[in-house]
Design a protein around this motif. Sequence first.
Motif, PDB file in Angstrom:
ATOM      1  N   THR A 131      34.843  31.604  47.486  1.00 29.00           N
ATOM      2  CA  THR A 131      33.685  30.834  47.947  1.00 29.00           C
ATOM      3  C   THR A 131      32.618  30.683  46.880  1.00 29.00           C
ATOM      4  OG1 THR A 131      32.688  32.850  48.832  1.00 29.00           O
ATOM      5  CG2 THR A 131      34.025  31.543  50.337  1.00 29.00           C
ATOM      6  N   VAL A 132      32.846  31.215  45.671  1.00 32.11           N
ATOM      7  CA  VAL A 132      31.810  31.174  44.643  1.00 32.11           C
ATOM      8  C   VAL A 132      32.409  30.743  43.317  1.00 32.11           C
ATOM      9  CG1 VAL A 132      30.410  32.976  45.723  1.00 32.11           C
ATOM     10  CG2 VAL A 132      32.155  33.612  44.070  1.00 32.11           C
ATOM     11  N   SER A 133      31.526  30.233  42.480  1.00 34.77           N
ATOM     12  CA  SER A 133      31.866  29.952  41.088  1.00 34.77           C
ATOM     13  C   SER A 133      31.074  30.907  40.224  1.00 34.77           C
ATOM     14  CB  SER A 133      31.528  28.493  40.729  1.00 34.77           C
ATOM     15  OG  SER A 133      32.264  27.592  41.527  1.00 34.77           O
ATOM     16  N   VAL A 134      31.708  31.466  39.197  1.00 36.11           N
ATOM     17  CA  VAL A 134      31.055  32.498  38.412  1.00 36.11           C
ATOM     18  C   VAL A 134      30.954  32.079  36.952  1.00 36.11           C
ATOM     19  CG1 VAL A 134      31.845  34.339  39.935  1.00 36.11           C
ATOM     20  CG2 VAL A 134      33.255  33.682  37.983  1.00 36.11           C
ATOM     21  N   GLY A 135      30.160  32.809  36.224  1.00 30.55           N
ATOM     22  CA  GLY A 135      29.960  32.605  34.795  1.00 30.55           C
ATOM     23  C   GLY A 135      28.917  33.565  34.300  1.00 30.55           C
ATOM     24  N   ARG A 136      28.689  33.579  32.993  1.00 33.36           N
ATOM     25  CA  ARG A 136      27.640  34.397  32.384  1.00 33.36           C
ATOM     26  C   ARG A 136      27.725  35.862  32.780  1.00 33.36           C
ATOM     27  NH1 ARG A 136      22.035  30.875  31.995  1.00 33.36           N
ATOM     28  NH2 ARG A 136      22.945  29.057  30.972  1.00 33.36           N
ATOM     29  N   GLY A 137      28.843  36.474  32.467  1.00 34.02           N
ATOM     30  CA  GLY A 137      28.961  37.907  32.705  1.00 34.02           C
ATOM     31  C   GLY A 137      29.610  38.283  34.008  1.00 34.02           C
ATOM     32  N   LEU A 138      30.015  37.301  34.839  1.00 33.02           N
ATOM     33  CA  LEU A 138      30.698  37.581  36.093  1.00 33.02           C
ATOM     34  C   LEU A 138      32.128  37.052  36.025  1.00 33.02           C
ATOM     35  CD1 LEU A 138      27.979  36.645  38.749  1.00 33.02           C
ATOM     36  CD2 LEU A 138      28.566  38.917  37.912  1.00 33.02           C
ATOM     37  N   THR A 139      33.044  37.757  36.672  1.00 35.22           N
ATOM     38  CA  THR A 139      34.426  37.330  36.755  1.00 35.22           C
ATOM     39  C   THR A 139      34.872  37.319  38.214  1.00 35.22           C
ATOM     40  OG1 THR A 139      35.250  39.607  36.493  1.00 35.22           O
ATOM     41  CG2 THR A 139      34.936  38.309  34.491  1.00 35.22           C
ATOM     42  N   GLY A 140      36.015  36.664  38.490  1.00 36.79           N
ATOM     43  CA  GLY A 140      36.534  36.600  39.856  1.00 36.79           C
ATOM     44  C   GLY A 140      36.079  35.354  40.575  1.00 36.79           C
ATOM     45  N   ASN A 141      36.745  35.075  41.709  1.00 41.47           N
ATOM     46  CA  ASN A 141      36.402  33.885  42.490  1.00 41.47           C
ATOM     47  C   ASN A 141      35.958  34.204  43.908  1.00 41.47           C
ATOM     48  OD1 ASN A 141      38.797  34.546  43.772  1.00 41.47           O
ATOM     49  ND2 ASN A 141      39.966  32.899  42.805  1.00 41.47           N
ATOM     50  N   GLY A 142      35.828  35.486  44.236  1.00 42.27           N
ATOM     51  CA  GLY A 142      35.345  35.865  45.542  1.00 42.27           C
ATOM     52  C   GLY A 142      36.420  36.051  46.583  1.00 42.27           C
ATOM     53  N   SER A 143      37.689  35.847  46.236  1.00 39.46           N
ATOM     54  CA  SER A 143      38.762  36.040  47.203  1.00 39.46           C
ATOM     55  C   SER A 143      39.071  37.523  47.342  1.00 39.46           C
ATOM     56  CB  SER A 143      40.010  35.278  46.762  1.00 39.46           C
ATOM     57  OG  SER A 143      40.519  35.813  45.555  1.00 39.46           O
ATOM     58  N   GLY A 144      39.837  37.852  48.384  1.00 36.37           N
ATOM     59  CA  GLY A 144      40.192  39.247  48.591  1.00 36.37           C
ATOM     60  C   GLY A 144      40.986  39.823  47.445  1.00 36.37           C
ATOM     61  N   ALA A 145      41.793  38.997  46.785  1.00 37.00           N
ATOM     62  CA  ALA A 145      42.613  39.475  45.673  1.00 37.00           C
ATOM     63  C   ALA A 145      41.910  39.380  44.339  1.00 37.00           C
ATOM     64  CB  ALA A 145      43.919  38.672  45.621  1.00 37.00           C
ATOM     65  N   ASN A 146      40.774  38.706  44.285  1.00 38.82           N
ATOM     66  CA  ASN A 146      40.075  38.509  43.013  1.00 38.82           C
ATOM     67  C   ASN A 146      38.584  38.519  43.270  1.00 38.82           C
ATOM     68  OD1 ASN A 146      39.551  38.013  40.331  1.00 38.82           O
ATOM     69  ND2 ASN A 146      40.162  35.870  40.387  1.00 38.82           N
ATOM     70  N   ARG A 147      38.072  39.683  43.596  1.00 36.38           N
ATOM     71  CA  ARG A 147      36.663  39.813  43.947  1.00 36.38           C
ATOM     72  C   ARG A 147      35.765  39.565  42.740  1.00 36.38           C
ATOM     73  NH1 ARG A 147      38.659  44.631  46.897  1.00 36.38           N
ATOM     74  NH2 ARG A 147      38.794  44.058  49.100  1.00 36.38           N
ATOM     75  N   VAL A 148      34.524  39.191  43.029  1.00 37.75           N
ATOM     76  CA  VAL A 148      33.542  38.968  41.967  1.00 37.75           C
ATOM     77  C   VAL A 148      33.126  40.314  41.376  1.00 37.75           C
ATOM     78  CG1 VAL A 148      31.247  38.085  41.423  1.00 37.75           C
ATOM     79  CG2 VAL A 148      32.711  36.840  43.022  1.00 37.75           C
ATOM     80  N   LYS A 149      33.170  40.405  40.058  1.00 38.97           N
ATOM     81  CA  LYS A 149      32.802  41.638  39.362  1.00 38.97           C
ATOM     82  C   LYS A 149      31.938  41.305  38.148  1.00 38.97           C
ATOM     83  CE  LYS A 149      37.084  44.108  40.526  1.00 38.97           C
ATOM     84  NZ  LYS A 149      38.269  44.806  39.953  1.00 38.97           N
ATOM     85  N   VAL A 150      31.159  42.290  37.731  1.00 41.37           N
ATOM     86  CA  VAL A 150      30.407  42.166  36.484  1.00 41.37           C
ATOM     87  C   VAL A 150      31.352  42.445  35.329  1.00 41.37           C
ATOM     88  CG1 VAL A 150      28.497  43.077  35.114  1.00 41.37           C
ATOM     89  CG2 VAL A 150      28.263  42.856  37.595  1.00 41.37           C
ATOM     90  N   SER A 151      31.333  41.565  34.344  1.00 38.74           N
ATOM     91  CA  SER A 151      32.190  41.751  33.180  1.00 38.74           C
ATOM     92  C   SER A 151      31.606  42.851  32.299  1.00 38.74           C
ATOM     93  CB  SER A 151      32.290  40.442  32.386  1.00 38.74           C
ATOM     94  OG  SER A 151      33.126  40.598  31.264  1.00 38.74           O
ATOM     95  N   THR A 152      32.314  43.947  32.154  1.00 34.18           N
ATOM     96  CA  THR A 152      31.813  45.100  31.399  1.00 34.18           C
ATOM     97  C   THR A 152      32.757  45.444  30.263  1.00 34.18           C
ATOM     98  OG1 THR A 152      32.956  46.667  32.852  1.00 34.18           O
ATOM     99  CG2 THR A 152      30.704  46.027  33.465  1.00 34.18           C
ATOM    100  N   GLY A 153      32.235  46.199  29.320  1.00 31.50           N
ATOM    101  CA  GLY A 153      33.050  46.704  28.223  1.00 31.50           C
ATOM    102  C   GLY A 153      33.477  48.132  28.511  1.00 31.50           C
ATOM    103  N   SER A 154      34.147  48.737  27.548  1.00 36.91           N
ATOM    104  CA  SER A 154      34.585  50.129  27.693  1.00 36.91           C
ATOM    105  C   SER A 154      33.527  51.060  27.095  1.00 36.91           C
ATOM    106  CB  SER A 154      35.937  50.340  27.007  1.00 36.91           C
ATOM    107  OG  SER A 154      35.859  50.003  25.628  1.00 36.91           O
TER     108      SER A 154
END
Length: 252
Positions: free
Chosen positions: A91-114
């Motif tokens: 249900t969402v479009s992401v960018g600028r440090g966010l990943t995922g599309n909001g689905s149950g299999a691909n939740r929205v997450k903050v893009s982080t490093g190690s």
Amino acid sequence: MARCGCGGGQCNCAIAAGENVTLSGSGSVANPYVVSATLGCEDVRPCLSGTSGVDYNPAPGVISADLSGQAGNNRTLGSDGGLFVPTGSATVSVGRGLTGNGSGANRVKVSTGSWPYACSADTNGGVVVCDSNGRLRSEPRGKITYQQFFDSRDYPDITVPAAQNTVADTFSMPVTNTDPRRDAFVLVEREADVYFVLPAGAGAGAGYAGDEMYYLRNSGTSSIVGAHTQPPRCWPTRDCSRRVRARRSGAR
């Protein structure tokens, strides 16, 4: 029906069937009139039309939900023909440090490093918070300020005393902490020009706060005039007040 113009048990009412209506019976008690109406789909369809959210096909007479074909629309028709929105659909479009599309299999997450350090991020990691405008913020930025202090003081010649440590002068400089939340770590670097006049056999040293940085002894037979030193010294401290000490020994 009400009797009309009837006499002698006979009724003279005339009844005719109209469009889409059928009529049977003679109107007697034993055989009353029966009026039947039949309305076909082709007669109803001209009254129907599609509106917002409704799809209507007049040829087969099918009415259905009008599903938008716009990108990102996840509403579909379920297996039972009803409107259906899958749980956890994108249900969402992401960018600028966010990943995922909001689905149950691909939740929205903050893009982080190690975490590249040997210590634990649980106890040594910084804090990220959300400010009053809904933006992510890190901990306060570090600040560095640079201040200089120059002071020129002339002193008359001082006879080398017998005492081992003599305070020649004291200097201080105020430092303002520009960080409103954290203590300041102050690094003080100091230099002082020191000139010695040493008679034969005399020795003298100079330093800061009891720490001797330079020492010279005249082992000759005549005086040394204008022996110069400019020892630097750094202090990591919160107190910028330090004393300059001159250590002198030797001839009285």
